[in-house]
Write an enzyme that holds these catalytic residues in place. Structure first.
Site, short mmCIF file in Angstrom:
data_model
loop_
_atom_site.label_atom_id
_atom_site.label_comp_id
_atom_site.label_asym_id
_atom_site.label_seq_id
_atom_site.Cartn_x
_atom_site.Cartn_y
_atom_site.Cartn_z
N GLN A 122 14.87 15.95 -7.10
CA GLN A 122 13.62 16.51 -7.65
C GLN A 122 13.58 16.51 -9.18
O GLN A 122 12.53 16.63 -9.78
CB GLN A 122 13.40 17.94 -7.12
N GLU A 134 19.98 16.25 -6.10
CA GLU A 134 18.97 16.93 -6.94
C GLU A 134 17.87 15.96 -7.34
O GLU A 134 17.44 15.92 -8.50
CB GLU A 134 19.61 17.51 -8.21
N MET A 185 17.08 25.50 -1.05
CA MET A 185 18.45 25.65 -1.55
C MET A 185 19.31 26.23 -0.43
O MET A 185 18.83 26.95 0.43
CB MET A 185 18.46 26.58 -2.77
N PHE A 202 10.32 27.23 -6.10
CA PHE A 202 10.48 28.63 -5.66
C PHE A 202 9.13 29.24 -5.27
O PHE A 202 9.09 30.28 -4.62
CB PHE A 202 11.15 29.46 -6.76
N LEU A 249 14.77 25.70 -13.52
CA LEU A 249 15.66 26.77 -13.96
C LEU A 249 16.92 26.67 -13.10
O LEU A 249 16.93 27.05 -11.93
CB LEU A 249 14.99 28.14 -13.78
N CYS A 298 16.65 38.24 6.55
CA CYS A 298 16.64 38.62 7.97
C CYS A 298 17.55 37.77 8.85
O CYS A 298 17.75 38.11 10.01
CB CYS A 298 15.22 38.57 8.52
N TYR A 345 18.70 32.50 -6.92
CA TYR A 345 17.82 32.07 -5.82
C TYR A 345 18.35 32.57 -4.48
O TYR A 345 19.55 32.76 -4.32
CB TYR A 345 17.75 30.54 -5.76
N1 LIG Z 1 21.48 31.47 2.81
C1 LIG Z 1 22.34 30.50 3.15
N2 LIG Z 1 22.09 29.73 4.23
C2 LIG Z 1 22.96 28.74 4.59
N3 LIG Z 1 24.07 28.43 3.88
C3 LIG Z 1 24.34 29.14 2.78
C4 LIG Z 1 23.51 30.20 2.37
N4 LIG Z 1 24.04 30.72 1.23
C5 LIG Z 1 25.14 30.01 0.96
N5 LIG Z 1 25.33 29.04 1.88
C6 LIG Z 1 26.40 28.03 1.82
O1 LIG Z 1 25.81 26.87 1.28
C7 LIG Z 1 26.36 25.74 1.92
C8 LIG Z 1 25.44 24.54 1.75
O2 LIG Z 1 25.55 24.12 0.41
P1 LIG Z 1 24.87 22.83 -0.13
O3 LIG Z 1 25.23 21.64 0.71
O4 LIG Z 1 25.24 22.75 -1.59
O5 LIG Z 1 23.32 23.15 0.05
P2 LIG Z 1 22.08 22.59 -0.76
O6 LIG Z 1 22.47 21.29 -1.38
O7 LIG Z 1 20.99 22.43 0.25
O8 LIG Z 1 21.72 23.65 -1.76
C9 LIG Z 1 26.52 26.20 3.33
O9 LIG Z 1 27.46 25.41 4.02
C10 LIG Z 1 26.99 27.62 3.17
O10 LIG Z 1 28.39 27.66 2.99
C1 LIG Z 2 13.74 26.37 -6.07
C2 LIG Z 2 14.07 25.88 -7.44
C3 LIG Z 2 15.35 25.49 -7.75
N1 LIG Z 2 15.64 25.05 -8.99
C4 LIG Z 2 17.01 24.60 -9.29
C5 LIG Z 2 18.09 25.55 -8.94
C6 LIG Z 2 19.26 24.68 -8.68
O1 LIG Z 2 19.89 24.42 -9.92
C7 LIG Z 2 18.63 23.40 -8.13
C8 LIG Z 2 18.68 23.30 -6.64
O2 LIG Z 2 19.97 23.09 -6.20
P1 LIG Z 2 20.40 22.99 -4.65
O3 LIG Z 2 21.47 21.94 -4.64
O4 LIG Z 2 19.20 22.57 -3.85
O5 LIG Z 2 20.91 24.30 -4.25
O6 LIG Z 2 17.28 23.45 -8.54
C9 LIG Z 2 14.67 24.96 -9.96
O7 LIG Z 2 14.94 24.54 -11.08
N2 LIG Z 2 13.41 25.36 -9.67
C10 LIG Z 2 13.07 25.82 -8.44
O8 LIG Z 2 11.88 26.18 -8.21
#
Ligand SMILES: Nc1ncnc2c1ncn2[C@@H]1O[C@H](COP(=O)(O)OP(=O)(O)O)[C@@H](O)[C@H]1O
Ligand SMILES: Cc1cn([C@H]2C[C@H](O)[C@@H](COP(=O)(O)O)O2)c(=O)[nH]c1=O
Length: 388
Positions: free
Chosen positions: A120, A118, A31, A148, A195, A176, A202
């Site tokens: 998955q 998404e 994520m 997770f 979830l 970190c 997360y």
């Molecule tokens: N721990 C983190 N590491 C990197 N980006 C983060 C973090 N927390 C929040 N962000 C934000 O999340 C954005 C990426 O979002 P998104 O494309 O929705 O990611 P994903 O789909 O992989 O969950 C980044 O550009 C940044 O603004």
């Molecule tokens: C790790 C993990 C994530 N999820 C859920 C939480 C979010 O709703 C999506 C992931 O969204 P993102 O675009 O990648 O940030 O998945 C979950 O249901 N179970 C897990 O273990």
């Protein structure tokens, strides 16, 4: 004939098709690693090339839809992101919400490119990705590769052997600041795989921080020095010290300097900062105070084997890498010192934490070489830099 129709025409048996082939591209990552952002970027690019694009999102995930966001230009009302893929930094991409990919199979034929966010969560992901790619579509899937608990997320890994391209992105570790390849659930003790949640539920973690308790993630990103703190043996401390520890963007200079120069139990790790006065000097140098810079330069010259700093202020903070605690000078440091003569060698032996935490010590790859490429200032161009 539209390019979509052209692609879906298929090929007659035994005839080599000249129609564009379908492809399957997969964007994995934890994520916050930018999977949706990357999906949106690729979709936008295909739109520039006049390809017909459809994006499918999981209907069970409506995060951020009620918040104001930045909608894709000309396609969605920023005030209404319903149905959109919304990234963690609130960029929106118009999408078609579905619970199963089968539900959109009847509309996909009209498109050249199918984006799936998404991935998955779709139980029929593998079946329909393969089907649509065979139909000549460019299929781009953004998906968590792992849960997770760092287990494969449903069937997503089965995409790997049937994909043309697989990318794994990384986020920034919430503890970190290292590159984060994993996701940790911190907002609930529920062990159910699915979830829905975002920040608060997360965090992104690196390998070293994944097993830390949830409470370790409450501060700003990059404020946990897990690796050094957890290292129980000198060797482990050395290995840990090679792990980049980026300064948290929100931390004050004084706090960053303290973090980079004080090891476990408050041991000075760089050898230069020992008193509050030293910290003050570093801060002044960072602010451009010439006499503070010169004081640091003098100290560095007297210590001889210290890593040359990127900037005068970094003399106390290093390059964003922790140094190991109380170790003897590294091989390269000793070689450099030998080049300076016995006095410098003696100084090398006296430097607390003199071994370097970054870069190999060989002639082609020393931190001093790094400095040459960085065009550093007065202190960086210390006698050490002219040793090469
Ligand atoms: N721990 C983190 N590491 C990197 N980006 C983060 C973090 N927390 C929040 N962000 C934000 O999340 C954005 C990426 O979002 P998104 O494309 O929705 O990611 P994903 O789909 O992989 O969950 C980044 O550009 C940044 O603004
Ligand atoms: C790790 C993990 C994530 N999820 C859920 C939480 C979010 O709703 C999506 C992931 O969204 P993102 O675009 O990648 O940030 O998945 C979950 O249901 N179970 C897990 O273990």
């Amino acid at each position: 004939m539209s390019s979509a129709a052209n692609q879906t025409a298929g090929h007659a048996e035994g005839v080599v098709s000249t129609a564009p082939r379908g492809t399957l591209q997969v964007i994995f990552g934890p994520m916050f690693s930018g999977k949706s952002t990357e999906l949106a970027r690729r979709i936008r690019r295909h739109k520039v090339a006049n390809r017909q694009c459809i994006v499918v999102k999981y209907a069970g995930d409506t995060r951020y839809e009620d918040e104001p966001g930045r909608a894709e230009a000309g396609t969605a009302d920023a005030a209404n992101l319903r149905g959109c893929v919304v990234t963690h930094d609130r960029q929106a991409l118009v999408a078609y919400p579905a619970r199963a990919l089968e539900d959109v199979d009847n509309v996909v034929h009209a498109f050249d490119v199918v984006g799936i966010d998404e991935g998955q969560f779709f139980g029929d992901l593998v079946e329909f990705c393969e089907r649509w790619a065979r139909m000549g579509k460019t299929v781009i899937v953004a998906a968590l590769d792992a849960t997770f608990q760092r287990k494969p997320f449903n069937d997503v890994l089965s995409l790997v052997p049937i994909a043309e391209d697989v990318t794994k992105l990384s986020a920034v570790c919430n503890a970190c600041g290292c590159d984060a390849s994993f996701t940790k659930r911190v907002g609930s003790s529920d062990e159910t795989v699915e979830l829905i949640g975002g920040e608060g539920m997360y965090v992104a973690t690196c390998r070293g921080c994944h097993d830390l308790p949830a409470s370790s993630f409450s501060g700003a990103r990059g404020t946990n020095t897990h690796a050094l703190a957890a290292a129980s043996t000198p060797k482990a401390a050395f290995n840990a010290s090679r792990t980049p520890q980026r300064p948290p963007s929100s931390a004050s200079s004084a706090e960053r300097i303290r973090k980079r120069t004080v090891g476990p139990e408050g041991t000075p790790v760089a050898g230069l900062v020992k008193t509050k006065g030293d910290v003050d000097t570093a801060l002044k140098a960072q602010a451009g105070d010439k006499s503070a810079m010169s004081e640091i330069g003098d100290k560095m010259r007297s210590l001889a084997v210290m890593d040359s700093p990127a900037t005068p202020g970094d003399a106390f903070g290093g390059f964003g890498y922790e140094r190991s605690v109380g170790a003897t000078p590294g091989t390269a440091a000793r070689k450099k010192a030998a080049g300076l003569g016995a006095a410098a060698m003696a100084a090398a032996a006296g430097v607390a934490g003199g071994s370097r935490s970054k870069g190999a010590g060989g002639p082609g790859r020393s931190p001093y070489n790094d400095l040459a490429g960085r065009g550093m200032g007065a202190v960086a161009r210390s006698p050490l830099a002219s040793l090469r």
